[in-house]
Design an enzyme around this catalytic site. Structure first.
Site, PDB file in Angstrom:
ATOM      1  N   HIS A  21     101.169 105.648  37.615  1.00  0.00           N
ATOM      2  CA  HIS A  21     100.664 105.820  36.248  1.00  0.00           C
ATOM      3  C   HIS A  21     101.780 106.367  35.360  1.00  0.00           C
ATOM      4  CE1 HIS A  21      96.174 106.088  37.609  1.00  0.00           C
ATOM      5  NE2 HIS A  21      96.566 104.842  37.437  1.00  0.00           N
ATOM      6  N   HIS A  69      89.173  95.265  41.456  1.00  0.00           N
ATOM      7  CA  HIS A  69      89.621  96.170  40.381  1.00  0.00           C
ATOM      8  C   HIS A  69      90.934  95.605  39.863  1.00  0.00           C
ATOM      9  CE1 HIS A  69      91.039  99.697  38.318  1.00  0.00           C
ATOM     10  NE2 HIS A  69      91.791 100.156  39.301  1.00  0.00           N
ATOM     11  N   GLU A 122      93.475  97.005  37.708  1.00  0.00           N
ATOM     12  CA  GLU A 122      94.656  97.739  37.298  1.00  0.00           C
ATOM     13  C   GLU A 122      95.867  96.996  37.902  1.00  0.00           C
ATOM     14  OE1 GLU A 122      94.230 101.930  38.041  1.00  0.00           O
ATOM     15  OE2 GLU A 122      95.913 102.426  36.718  1.00  0.00           O
ATOM     16  N   ASP A 142      98.383  97.610  39.659  1.00  0.00           N
ATOM     17  CA  ASP A 142      98.802  97.772  41.060  1.00  0.00           C
ATOM     18  C   ASP A 142      98.039  96.829  41.993  1.00  0.00           C
ATOM     19  OD1 ASP A 142      96.648  99.466  40.298  1.00  0.00           O
ATOM     20  OD2 ASP A 142      96.934 100.757  42.033  1.00  0.00           O
ATOM     21  N   HIS A 146      87.726 103.951  39.609  1.00  0.00           N
ATOM     22  CA  HIS A 146      87.864 104.824  38.467  1.00  0.00           C
ATOM     23  C   HIS A 146      88.046 104.083  37.139  1.00  0.00           C
ATOM     24  CE1 HIS A 146      92.434 104.570  38.025  1.00  0.00           C
ATOM     25  NE2 HIS A 146      92.101 103.732  38.975  1.00  0.00           N
ATOM     26  N   ASP A 156      90.064 101.481  45.145  1.00  0.00           N
ATOM     27  CA  ASP A 156      90.700 102.806  45.032  1.00  0.00           C
ATOM     28  C   ASP A 156      89.902 103.917  45.728  1.00  0.00           C
ATOM     29  OD1 ASP A 156      92.945 102.002  43.586  1.00  0.00           O
ATOM     30  OD2 ASP A 156      91.972 102.291  41.656  1.00  0.00           O
ATOM     31  N   TYR A 201      94.654 112.560  45.716  1.00  0.00           N
ATOM     32  CA  TYR A 201      94.200 111.354  45.005  1.00  0.00           C
ATOM     33  C   TYR A 201      92.866 111.631  44.307  1.00  0.00           C
ATOM     34  CZ  TYR A 201      93.570 106.335  44.234  1.00  0.00           C
ATOM     35  OH  TYR A 201      93.424 105.101  43.657  1.00  0.00           O
ATOM     36  N   HIS A 260      94.551 101.492  48.826  1.00  0.00           N
ATOM     37  CA  HIS A 260      95.774 102.278  49.027  1.00  0.00           C
ATOM     38  C   HIS A 260      95.631 103.065  50.332  1.00  0.00           C
ATOM     39  CE1 HIS A 260      97.114 101.645  44.901  1.00  0.00           C
ATOM     40  NE2 HIS A 260      95.963 102.089  44.451  1.00  0.00           N
TER      41      HIS A 260
HETATM   42 FE1  FEO Z   1      93.103 101.953  39.847  1.00  0.00          FE
HETATM   43 FE2  FEO Z   1      94.932 101.485  42.559  1.00  0.00          FE
HETATM   44  O1  FEO Z   1      94.403 101.128  40.828  1.00  0.00           O
END
Ligand code: FEO
Length: 398
Positions: free
Chosen positions: A23, A80, A82, A84, A147, A166, A194, A227
């Protein structure tokens, strides 16, 4: 290198040992991370769930081609979006047959469109929708604000694996993939970090989602996040741990966060710590210099604390850069059920402790003591006063 997860699932993600920040520079990732992508092969259809971060898109596709002929991928599921997880979508969609569907929530489609500006074949799904792969199927479970607004989980029947994106993840690089093959204490710290730094402010949604998941009575053999490690040995435990973390979590710990210019405020922190230990010997007391210590580790320690003390000398009639940063981050993370107080040395105006007190109050902390100030360098009298302050604070937060 692809890794087998279960009968129908193969891990095809990227382990990023070098990742140090996430981030932008908002989150330190001192143990690296991974972007977990999963290939789910049914008897009739094969789908890819999530991709990897943009800088690794070509490497991802090259490795994927070693595992499967891309023509055999029937659909992509994006839990999701995002960057990544969605960053390799453009490279992937260039290689997949025209019109390959992308399953996501409606919000997910909006985010993909907003990021990549492509008119791909989107299929929106809601909780309970299924995708038949032949001998197994996928069930989608929306998980908004875990999230991001688009987040969902995908449950794989037969293998009984929850692909949770996530949630339940950690920024933790490992080649070993499973929770029974790694140092649990090292990984669990990253898991808490996290949660504290990314998910804590969404704790009400986390608590509701866990109740809903438990209500669905899905048999879950593994939880495979996007992750870090896959929960093969402890899937039940990590859900229970999340439930605890989401319920205004605290341990018997007091964290003292301070900044210092000429060591006076550091001395105050130590004297206060001494008082706490005298009054409450079993309470864990930790001291962190906000300027030199990792900000996200400090926030993790605040997350696990029942109370915090924040100290800063008065600088330019205000607080230091490091303390202002920690207070701003703490406000955003919406910690609950935590008591607090402020302290600091000063030479003339002495505004900082009052400003810190107001900031802590604004961030939802319950203030239990008036701010403590020492003029210039604390002498023996001030030291004794600081120790007493620590004692009284320990009693007030018992
Ligand atoms: Fe919310 Fe691992 O991206």
């Amino acid at each position: 290198m692809a890794k087998k997860v279960s009968d129908h699932i193969t891990w095809v993600g990227k382990i990023d040992w070098e990742l140090a920040h996430f981030h932008g520079d908002e989150l330190s990732t001192t143990k690296g991370s991974s972007y977990n992508s999963y290939l789910v092969r049914g008897s009739e259809k094969t789908v890819l769930v999530d991709t990897v971060w943009l800088p690794y898109d070509k490497e991802f596709i090259r490795n994927l081609k070693q595992e499967i002929d891309l023509k055999d991928i029937d659909a992509v599921v994006m839990n999701h979006n995002e960057i990544d997880h969605s960053g390799s979508l453009p490279e992937l969609m260039r290689e997949l047959p025209e019109g390959t569907p992308i399953y996501s929530t409606k919000k997910g489609e909006g985010i993909i469109r907003g990021h990549y500006h492509q008119d791909w074949n989107f299929v929106n799904v809601k909780t309970g929708d299924k995708l038949d792969l032949g001998d197994i199927d996928l069930t989608f479970i929306e998980a908004p604000m875990l999230h991001w607004p688009d987040t969902m989980f995908t449950y794989v029947s037969g293998d009984e694996v929850l692909l949770s994106n996530d949630a339940f993840g950690q920024h933790f690089a490992t080649e070993s993939l499973f929770d029974d093959r790694i140092d649990m204490s090292e990984m669990m710290y990253e898991c808490m970090k996290y949660y504290a730094n990314i998910l804590n402010l969404y704790s009400p949604m986390v608590a509701r989602k866990i109740k809903e998941l438990q209500g669905l009575n899905l048999p879950i053999k593994m939880i495979a996040p996007s992750h870090g490690v896959i929960w093969r040995q402890h899937p039940v435990e990590i859900v229970e741990t999340y439930a605890k973390w989401a319920a205004a979590y605290q341990e018997d710990q007091i964290t003292i966060v301070y900044d210092t210019m000429w060591q006076s405020t550091r001395k105050m922190a130590q004297y206060i710590a001494k008082g706490i230990q005298l009054a409450s010997p079993d309470t864990t007391v930790k001291l962190y210099n906000a300027h030199t210590e990792d900000k996200n580790d400090i926030l993790t320690e605040i997350f696990r604390s029942k109370a915090v003390l924040v100290g800063c000398p008065t600088i330019n009639y205000g607080v230091s850069y490091a303390i202002a940063g920690i207070l701003e981050m703490a406000k955003g993370l919406k910690f609950k059920n935590k008591k607090a107080a402020a302290f600091g040395s000063y030479g003339w105006s002495g505004d900082a402790p009052k400003q810190i007190t107001e900031a802590l109050q604004g961030a939802g902390f319950e203030i239990v003591s008036d701010p403590l100030k020492n003029l210039w360098v604390p002498d023996e009298e001030a030291e004794a006063q600081d120790v007493e302050y620590g004692k009284a604070f320990a009693e007030a937060v018992k």
